[in-house]
Design a protein around this motif. Structure first.
Motif, PDB file in Angstrom:
ATOM      1  N   GLY A   8       0.951  -1.192  -0.237  1.00 46.85           N
ATOM      2  CA  GLY A   8       0.322  -0.072  -0.093  1.00 46.85           C
ATOM      3  C   GLY A   8       1.162   1.063   0.158  1.00 46.85           C
ATOM      4  O   GLY A   8       0.251   2.675   0.293  1.00 46.85           O
ATOM      5  N   SER A   9       2.389   1.238  -0.425  1.00 49.37           N
ATOM      6  CA  SER A   9       3.330   2.287  -0.364  1.00 49.37           C
ATOM      7  C   SER A   9       3.276   1.959  -1.901  1.00 49.37           C
ATOM      8  O   SER A   9       4.050   0.999  -2.382  1.00 49.37           O
ATOM      9  N   THR A  10       3.986   3.488  -1.513  1.00 48.19           N
ATOM     10  CA  THR A  10       5.485   3.998  -2.842  1.00 48.19           C
ATOM     11  C   THR A  10       6.641   3.391  -2.379  1.00 48.19           C
ATOM     12  O   THR A  10       7.184   3.855  -1.519  1.00 48.19           O
ATOM     13  N   ARG A  11       7.327   3.215  -2.885  1.00 48.76           N
ATOM     14  CA  ARG A  11       8.993   3.671  -3.295  1.00 48.76           C
ATOM     15  C   ARG A  11       9.196   4.861  -2.499  1.00 48.76           C
ATOM     16  O   ARG A  11       9.992   4.102  -1.256  1.00 48.76           O
ATOM     17  N   GLU A  12       9.130   5.300  -2.104  1.00 54.47           N
ATOM     18  CA  GLU A  12       9.264   6.694  -1.975  1.00 54.47           C
ATOM     19  C   GLU A  12       9.345   6.770  -0.755  1.00 54.47           C
ATOM     20  O   GLU A  12       9.776   7.539   0.459  1.00 54.47           O
ATOM     21  N   GLU A  13       7.853   6.693  -0.664  1.00 49.70           N
ATOM     22  CA  GLU A  13       7.033   6.643   1.139  1.00 49.70           C
ATOM     23  C   GLU A  13       8.304   5.716   2.201  1.00 49.70           C
ATOM     24  O   GLU A  13       8.363   6.333   2.804  1.00 49.70           O
ATOM     25  N   ARG A  14       8.711   4.322   0.864  1.00 49.70           N
ATOM     26  CA  ARG A  14       9.143   3.811   1.995  1.00 49.70           C
ATOM     27  C   ARG A  14      10.699   4.307   2.384  1.00 49.70           C
ATOM     28  O   ARG A  14      11.799   4.251   3.159  1.00 49.70           O
ATOM     29  N   GLU A  15      10.847   4.960   1.606  1.00 54.85           N
ATOM     30  CA  GLU A  15      12.235   5.135   1.545  1.00 54.85           C
ATOM     31  C   GLU A  15      12.365   5.958   3.279  1.00 54.85           C
ATOM     32  O   GLU A  15      13.629   6.321   3.860  1.00 54.85           O
ATOM     33  N   HIS A  16      11.337   6.930   2.522  1.00 57.12           N
ATOM     34  CA  HIS A  16      11.110   8.465   3.715  1.00 57.12           C
ATOM     35  C   HIS A  16      10.752   8.601   4.682  1.00 57.12           C
ATOM     36  O   HIS A  16      11.698   8.349   5.714  1.00 57.12           O
ATOM     37  N   GLU A  44      20.621   1.450   2.965  1.00 58.46           N
ATOM     38  CA  GLU A  44      21.589   0.348   2.873  1.00 58.46           C
ATOM     39  C   GLU A  44      20.944  -1.128   3.700  1.00 58.46           C
ATOM     40  O   GLU A  44      20.644  -2.189   3.152  1.00 58.46           O
ATOM     41  N   LEU A  45      21.030  -0.913   4.695  1.00 56.09           N
ATOM     42  CA  LEU A  45      20.063  -2.062   5.224  1.00 56.09           C
ATOM     43  C   LEU A  45      18.662  -2.378   4.949  1.00 56.09           C
ATOM     44  O   LEU A  45      18.957  -4.276   5.157  1.00 56.09           O
ATOM     45  N   TYR A  46      18.453  -1.744   4.686  1.00 54.80           N
ATOM     46  CA  TYR A  46      16.651  -1.637   4.614  1.00 54.80           C
ATOM     47  C   TYR A  46      16.747  -1.325   3.632  1.00 54.80           C
ATOM     48  O   TYR A  46      14.932  -1.654   2.443  1.00 54.80           O
ATOM     49  N   ALA A  47      17.211  -1.620   2.124  1.00 55.35           N
ATOM     50  CA  ALA A  47      17.285  -1.456   0.474  1.00 55.35           C
ATOM     51  C   ALA A  47      16.438  -2.448   0.230  1.00 55.35           C
ATOM     52  O   ALA A  47      15.261  -2.227  -0.441  1.00 55.35           O
ATOM     53  N   ASP A  48      16.334  -3.791   0.439  1.00 55.91           N
ATOM     54  CA  ASP A  48      15.175  -4.757  -0.355  1.00 55.91           C
ATOM     55  C   ASP A  48      13.051  -4.223   0.505  1.00 55.91           C
ATOM     56  O   ASP A  48      12.909  -4.507  -0.642  1.00 55.91           O
ATOM     57  N   TYR A  49      13.493  -3.237   1.663  1.00 54.36           N
ATOM     58  CA  TYR A  49      12.122  -3.455   1.888  1.00 54.36           C
ATOM     59  C   TYR A  49      12.025  -1.462   1.253  1.00 54.36           C
ATOM     60  O   TYR A  49      10.762  -1.438   0.662  1.00 54.36           O
ATOM     61  N   GLY A  52      10.740  -2.709  -1.690  1.00 46.64           N
ATOM     62  CA  GLY A  52       9.465  -3.807  -1.719  1.00 46.64           C
ATOM     63  C   GLY A  52       9.588  -5.434  -2.315  1.00 46.64           C
ATOM     64  O   GLY A  52       8.326  -6.070  -2.489  1.00 46.64           O
ATOM     65  N   ARG A  53      10.528  -5.682  -1.494  1.00 47.93           N
ATOM     66  CA  ARG A  53      11.313  -6.752  -1.721  1.00 47.93           C
ATOM     67  C   ARG A  53      11.014  -8.017  -0.456  1.00 47.93           C
ATOM     68  O   ARG A  53      10.277  -8.802  -0.424  1.00 47.93           O
TER      69      ARG A  53
END
Length: 68
Positions: A8-16, A44-49, A52-53
């Protein structure tokens, strides 16, 4: 703060979220984010999150249980 759901989120929202969750507050005695991240960038540590993986909680548990 609750991490945005991957579906339910975009890549940008997760990165933010990751950037804000581990933002340096220059008060290491009260924060501990640097110790938790073991000196590595949160992005770096949360790159997969972020991509979206993998789930945020899954990665957090892995970081806690590892010797990165």
């Amino acid at each position: 703060m609750t991490p945005p759901d991957i579906k339910g989120s975009t890549r940008e929202e997760r990165e933010h979220f990751v950037v804000e969750a581990f933002r340096c507050i220059s008060d290491c005695d009260n924060c501990g984010a640097c110790q938790f991240l073991k000196g590595r960038p949160a992005e770096e540590l949360y790159a997969d999150y972020i991509e979206g993986r993998r789930d945020f909680r899954e990665i957090t548990i892995e970081i806690r249980n590892s010797n990165y």
